[in-house]
Write an enzyme that holds these catalytic residues in place. Structure first.
Site, PDB file in Angstrom:
ATOM      1  N   LYS A 127       0.227   1.247  -7.687  1.00  0.00           N
ATOM      2  CA  LYS A 127       0.900   2.547  -7.593  1.00  0.00           C
ATOM      3  C   LYS A 127       2.165   2.618  -8.428  1.00  0.00           C
ATOM      4  O   LYS A 127       2.393   3.570  -9.168  1.00  0.00           O
ATOM      5  CB  LYS A 127       1.255   2.857  -6.134  1.00  0.00           C
ATOM      6  CG  LYS A 127       0.088   3.004  -5.194  1.00  0.00           C
ATOM      7  CD  LYS A 127       0.540   3.439  -3.810  1.00  0.00           C
ATOM      8  CE  LYS A 127       1.448   2.450  -3.107  1.00  0.00           C
ATOM      9  NZ  LYS A 127       0.756   1.177  -2.784  1.00  0.00           N
ATOM     10  N   ASN A 150       8.071   6.694  -3.389  1.00  0.00           N
ATOM     11  CA  ASN A 150       8.078   5.329  -2.866  1.00  0.00           C
ATOM     12  C   ASN A 150       8.569   4.329  -3.895  1.00  0.00           C
ATOM     13  O   ASN A 150       8.501   3.131  -3.686  1.00  0.00           O
ATOM     14  CB  ASN A 150       6.657   4.948  -2.415  1.00  0.00           C
ATOM     15  CG  ASN A 150       6.633   3.769  -1.480  1.00  0.00           C
ATOM     16  OD1 ASN A 150       7.431   3.683  -0.546  1.00  0.00           O
ATOM     17  ND2 ASN A 150       5.713   2.839  -1.715  1.00  0.00           N
ATOM     18  N   HIS A 196      -2.191  -2.814   5.452  1.00  0.00           N
ATOM     19  CA  HIS A 196      -1.415  -2.055   6.438  1.00  0.00           C
ATOM     20  C   HIS A 196      -2.250  -1.647   7.654  1.00  0.00           C
ATOM     21  O   HIS A 196      -1.981  -0.615   8.276  1.00  0.00           O
ATOM     22  CB  HIS A 196      -0.802  -0.803   5.793  1.00  0.00           C
ATOM     23  CG  HIS A 196       0.100  -1.084   4.637  1.00  0.00           C
ATOM     24  ND1 HIS A 196       1.176  -1.951   4.720  1.00  0.00           N
ATOM     25  CD2 HIS A 196       0.080  -0.616   3.363  1.00  0.00           C
ATOM     26  CE1 HIS A 196       1.785  -1.998   3.536  1.00  0.00           C
ATOM     27  NE2 HIS A 196       1.138  -1.205   2.711  1.00  0.00           N
TER      28      HIS A 196
END
Length: 471
Positions: A127, A150, A196
């Site tokens: 990302k 982020n 996650h």
């Protein structure tokens, strides 16, 4: 700063007073809202108060007075159990949202001619590099570009919007869980692999969070989807059937009849009548390895979705400077190169780095993720020797037993010194690779601090000394 619209005169509870929470509080105040700030940590509350913010004890507050709860993305929404603020908000019927949702509503409230373009990027791995790469391409194309989310600055701390601006936003699954109104002109899903799960509960929930980046897209918007994994293939097939936007599949492992793909480092554009070579990614020094070729394919596709000249985008791939902590060379001592890939916080991310070199002296470990490094067994022959650190060192040593030599080192500094000694003694060109396949929180505040410890250790070795007090 982007003043938040839609909450003028309303009161918003803000929980979590680190970077995201405080930025949201400033932006809400600038837009005419009232805020009630709180954090579970006394030190964090004190820091906010020292900055001039007035605090409200949300544990004892009347939640009926709040119009919304702005929840920082690191605060559990559903798993392993909802945070107490989430429970209070639900009981009181208070809407729960995040900073990306505040940004989205502000964009949606702007007059059409003042709305910026929004590029949103998610995925399990890649990302940050892809976000920075798209930002670089946009700037090279002369666009007024703001990069955040982020990565770098929180979205609401970026410069205020106007019709010619482009916001390039990295979005985590945590942020997407709190987002409902975002309409991305270009949405990118790079890849999806298990990660996650302690936060999302199940793989299905994790995938659903990632898919939220596609919400609200319609005719004229572009979805760029990585199809090198099963989840990406399924998403691409499903949204293709919906036929409501332009869909661009991307791959770094196979040729395709349509889309953007990279084979052996050559980037092809197959969006026309036939595939055309557009760039030799082996010449892009900051984009080594197949995983970065996927990142490049995604960035090129996103640039085309924004209407950027493909020739400009292809040239920009060659000049991308790269990112810290992502396969970053931090020292070269004789024939030994130290590569900092501290951002590899899971096994799939470490796979990308291990696949990029024929042999490595591998530094791995930290706070382990589900599955450990079992899935990397096919790459163990590339490990000349492993140097293990942190909580995972015993488990990783057991996994590597009989498959690759390994030694428990405990700390990054000790591992760097041991790896250098062995690599230098080989008398060959060698790579000392920090690609931990673990979270950093057992010994460090974040992966950046871990990467800086590795950098300091490598530079200390280069200077003929050892670091003192390094973890």
């Amino acid at each position: 700063m982007i003043p938040v619209r839609g909450f003028e005169g309303k009161t918003v509870a803000v929980f979590g007073l680190a970077r995201t929470g405080l930025a949201a509080a400033r932006a809400l105040l600038a837009g005419g809202a009232k805020v009630a700030l709180w954090d579970d940590k006394p030190a964090t509350r004190e820091a906010a108060a020292a900055e001039g913010f007035q605090l409200t004890d949300l544990t004892a507050a009347d939640w009926s007075q709040f119009d919304a709860l702005m929840l920082s993305p690191g605060v559990p929404l559903t798993h392993p159990k909802p945070h107490w603020t989430v429970e209070k908000a639900k009981t009181a019927g208070v809407e729960i949202l995040g900073d990306i949702e505040l940004f989205a509503r502000t964009v949606n409230a702007a007059p059409e001619h003042k709305r910026p373009k929004v590029v949103a990027i998610t995925g399990t791995n890649g990302k940050s590099t892809t976000t920075a790469l798209i930002g670089h391409i946009c700037r090279e194309a002369g666009r007024d570009t703001r990069v955040g989310g982020n990565i770098g600055l929180g979205v609401l701390s970026l410069d205020d919007m106007h019709g010619g601006a482009v916001y390039v936003l990295e979005l985590s699954s945590y942020q997407l869980d709190l987002t409902t109104s975002l309409k991305a002109d270009v949405a990118v899903i790079l890849n999806i692999s298990p990660d996650h799960l302690e936060r999302h509960g199940t793989m299905e929930n994790y995938v659903a969070a990632k898919r939220r980046i596609l919400l609200n897209q319609g005719k004229g918007d572009t979805a760029v989807i990585g199809v090198d994994d099963a989840c990406g293939q399924r998403i691409c097939t499903e949204i293709t059937a919906a036929n409501c936007r332009t869909i661009v599949p991307i791959s770094a492992s196979k040729a395709m009849s349509r889309g953007i793909y990279a084979l052996d480092g050559l980037l092809y554009d197959a969006s026309g009548d036939r595939a055309a070579e557009v760039a030799d990614l082996k010449r892009a020094r900051s984009l080594p390895g197949r995983h970065n070729w996927q990142n490049a394919a995604a960035a090129f596709a996103a640039a085309k979705g924004l209407g950027i000249d493909p020739a400009v985008a292809a040239r920009a791939l060659m000049t991308f400077p790269g990112l810290a902590h992502r396969m970053e060379t931090v020292a070269l001592i004789g024939r030994v190169r130290f590569v900092n890939d501290s951002k590899a916080t899971n096994a799939d991310a470490a796979r990308q780095a291990l696949s990029s070199y024929p042999q490595v002296y591998w530094i791995a470990g930290g706070q382990p993720k589900t599955g450990g490094i079992d899935d990397l067994a096919d790459l163990f022959p590339r490990v000349t020797k492993a140097y293990l650190v942190g909580e995972a060192e015993d488990a990783f040593a057991s996994t590597l037993e009989g498959k690759a030599p390994a030694v428990k080192c405990g700390t990054i500094e000790a591992a760097a010194r041991a790896a250098y000694a062995d690599a230098a003694a080989s008398g060959k060109d060698a790579i000392v690779l920090l690609s931990p396949a673990c979270a950093s929180f057992d010994q460090f505040a974040d992966f950046e601090q871990r990467g800086e410890a590795f950098r300091a250790a490598a530079q200390a070795i280069a200077a003929g000394r050892t670091t003192e007090g390094a973890i």
